[in-house]
Design a protein around this motif. Sequence first.
Motif, PDB file in Angstrom:
ATOM      1  N   ALA A   1      37.383  35.657  52.080  1.00 30.05           N
ATOM      2  CA  ALA A   1      37.904  35.508  50.720  1.00 30.05           C
ATOM      3  C   ALA A   1      37.503  36.723  49.889  1.00 30.05           C
ATOM      4  O   ALA A   1      36.415  37.297  50.070  1.00 30.05           O
ATOM      5  CB  ALA A   1      37.365  34.236  50.088  1.00 30.05           C
ATOM      6  N   GLY A   2      38.365  37.087  48.987  1.00 30.80           N
ATOM      7  CA  GLY A   2      38.079  38.211  48.109  1.00 30.80           C
ATOM      8  C   GLY A   2      37.423  37.759  46.822  1.00 30.80           C
ATOM      9  O   GLY A   2      37.373  36.568  46.491  1.00 30.80           O
ATOM     10  N   SER A   3      36.890  38.722  46.098  1.00 22.25           N
ATOM     11  CA  SER A   3      36.250  38.418  44.815  1.00 22.25           C
ATOM     12  C   SER A   3      37.308  38.225  43.742  1.00 22.25           C
ATOM     13  O   SER A   3      38.344  38.891  43.733  1.00 22.25           O
ATOM     14  CB  SER A   3      35.300  39.545  44.417  1.00 22.25           C
ATOM     15  OG  SER A   3      35.997  40.775  44.344  1.00 22.25           O
ATOM     16  N   VAL A   4      37.046  37.272  42.840  1.00 23.18           N
ATOM     17  CA  VAL A   4      37.957  36.971  41.744  1.00 23.18           C
ATOM     18  C   VAL A   4      37.285  37.365  40.444  1.00 23.18           C
ATOM     19  O   VAL A   4      36.137  36.973  40.182  1.00 23.18           O
ATOM     20  CB  VAL A   4      38.344  35.482  41.722  1.00 23.18           C
ATOM     21  CG1 VAL A   4      39.268  35.188  40.549  1.00 23.18           C
ATOM     22  CG2 VAL A   4      39.004  35.089  43.036  1.00 23.18           C
ATOM     23  N   ARG A   5      37.963  38.143  39.638  1.00 22.04           N
ATOM     24  CA  ARG A   5      37.408  38.584  38.360  1.00 22.04           C
ATOM     25  C   ARG A   5      38.264  38.070  37.212  1.00 22.04           C
ATOM     26  O   ARG A   5      39.444  37.755  37.401  1.00 22.04           O
ATOM     27  CB  ARG A   5      37.342  40.118  38.309  1.00 22.04           C
ATOM     28  CG  ARG A   5      36.462  40.715  39.391  1.00 22.04           C
ATOM     29  CD  ARG A   5      36.508  42.235  39.320  1.00 22.04           C
ATOM     30  NE  ARG A   5      35.644  42.842  40.315  1.00 22.04           N
ATOM     31  CZ  ARG A   5      36.024  43.103  41.557  1.00 22.04           C
ATOM     32  NH1 ARG A   5      37.249  42.806  41.946  1.00 22.04           N
ATOM     33  NH2 ARG A   5      35.189  43.649  42.408  1.00 22.04           N
ATOM     34  N   GLU A   6      37.651  38.006  36.064  1.00 18.08           N
ATOM     35  CA  GLU A   6      38.400  37.578  34.891  1.00 18.08           C
ATOM     36  C   GLU A   6      39.440  38.635  34.515  1.00 18.08           C
ATOM     37  O   GLU A   6      39.200  39.834  34.621  1.00 18.08           O
ATOM     38  CB  GLU A   6      37.460  37.358  33.704  1.00 18.08           C
ATOM     39  CG  GLU A   6      36.533  36.165  33.856  1.00 18.08           C
ATOM     40  CD  GLU A   6      35.746  35.893  32.586  1.00 18.08           C
ATOM     41  OE1 GLU A   6      36.158  36.416  31.531  1.00 18.08           O
ATOM     42  OE2 GLU A   6      34.750  35.180  32.653  1.00 18.08           O
ATOM     43  N   VAL A   7      40.583  38.135  34.082  1.00 10.13           N
ATOM     44  CA  VAL A   7      41.646  39.022  33.623  1.00 10.13           C
ATOM     45  C   VAL A   7      41.599  39.061  32.099  1.00 10.13           C
ATOM     46  O   VAL A   7      41.740  38.041  31.432  1.00 10.13           O
ATOM     47  CB  VAL A   7      43.019  38.546  34.100  1.00 10.13           C
ATOM     48  CG1 VAL A   7      44.118  39.468  33.594  1.00 10.13           C
ATOM     49  CG2 VAL A   7      43.043  38.474  35.618  1.00 10.13           C
ATOM     50  N   ASN A   8      41.357  40.230  31.557  1.00  7.82           N
ATOM     51  CA  ASN A   8      41.245  40.389  30.102  1.00  7.82           C
ATOM     52  C   ASN A   8      42.561  40.920  29.538  1.00  7.82           C
ATOM     53  O   ASN A   8      43.179  41.842  30.109  1.00  7.82           O
ATOM     54  CB  ASN A   8      40.106  41.352  29.769  1.00  7.82           C
ATOM     55  CG  ASN A   8      38.761  40.840  30.256  1.00  7.82           C
ATOM     56  OD1 ASN A   8      38.477  39.641  30.154  1.00  7.82           O
ATOM     57  ND2 ASN A   8      37.930  41.729  30.800  1.00  7.82           N
ATOM     58  N   PHE A   9      42.968  40.374  28.457  1.00  6.57           N
ATOM     59  CA  PHE A   9      44.187  40.801  27.781  1.00  6.57           C
ATOM     60  C   PHE A   9      43.817  41.485  26.475  1.00  6.57           C
ATOM     61  O   PHE A   9      42.944  40.993  25.750  1.00  6.57           O
ATOM     62  CB  PHE A   9      45.115  39.606  27.514  1.00  6.57           C
ATOM     63  CG  PHE A   9      45.609  38.939  28.777  1.00  6.57           C
ATOM     64  CD1 PHE A   9      46.743  39.398  29.397  1.00  6.57           C
ATOM     65  CD2 PHE A   9      44.923  37.872  29.322  1.00  6.57           C
ATOM     66  CE1 PHE A   9      47.204  38.801  30.565  1.00  6.57           C
ATOM     67  CE2 PHE A   9      45.370  37.264  30.485  1.00  6.57           C
ATOM     68  CZ  PHE A   9      46.511  37.723  31.107  1.00  6.57           C
ATOM     69  N   ALA A  10      44.475  42.556  26.185  1.00  5.25           N
ATOM     70  CA  ALA A  10      44.230  43.284  24.946  1.00  5.25           C
ATOM     71  C   ALA A  10      45.218  42.796  23.874  1.00  5.25           C
ATOM     72  O   ALA A  10      46.366  42.468  24.185  1.00  5.25           O
ATOM     73  CB  ALA A  10      44.385  44.780  25.155  1.00  5.25           C
TER      74      ALA A  10
END
Length: 305
Positions: free
Chosen positions: A290-299
């Motif tokens: 499994a790969g790492s999951v990061r938060e997706v930030n929106f500007a």
Amino acid sequence: MADGERALGGYSPDAGRNAHLAGAPTTIPVPSLLRSLLSDHLDPGYAAAAERRASAGTTTRPAANVAWQILAGLLVTAVFAAAVAQATSVAPATQETRQVLATGVRNAQLATDRGTARRDALAGEVESERRARLAGDQTGRQLLADLDVAEFAAGATAVHGPGLNVTVTEPSAARDLTDVSKQRVAGSPQVILDRDLQLVVNSLWDSGAEGVAIGGVRIGPNVTIRQAGGGLLVDNQPVRNPYEVRAVGPPHAMYDAFDQSPALHRLRLLEATYGVAVTVSEADDLALPAGSVREVNFAKQIGPK
């Protein structure tokens, strides 16, 4: 031909003299430039200086010059002795610093591994609890199915199945890579670059791959393949030679499509030019982590538009 003529390169020393008319004045010809080059091998100034030295006898070098040479030799010896002494005194400190840095790197790596294992364990507990709570009704099961599709697309779940193995090996150090160091990585024998692996991954996706990993690191939406100095980083984790790219998907269709891809054509060119070893093979069962999951930030814009 007389010996005199041989000494003058074939020119007669009596050239220009009138031997037929009685009482005619005898002329002494001026040697031509070519005759001078063939006969006079020493510059007149050097010849005069050699004659003066020979007439004066063997001269001795002044004592002042000998003293200066001895002083210069002692000075050079002192400089080398000081450099050796300094290197000897600094060596233990350098070795100690190297050991401290190596110990710090190993400790940091162990801490990272422990943190990664704890994260995976907690993620597994959360997944089990979530499924236990949502599997009780139709709405929950539909939500779990949608989550599974999203997590698979994000590379957040481990997968296994048939697929394709692509292994790329750097050439041996014994090969002459002078042109490589000039054209690809300055001062390094490295041939495979980040853009080469990026092209391989993109071609595998285009060939029908459902999951891809490089060196055991899963490729996901937020994963980067980049070069740092003489190493390659996948998701900020170093991958080493040989570079193993695994792709899960229909093996036969992927093999046929990848065989005509720009990535394989590029790898074959590197193979023919620089001695890179490239192998592509089908596999019955590949396991991708499994790969790492990061938060997706929106500007978002602040203030009036």
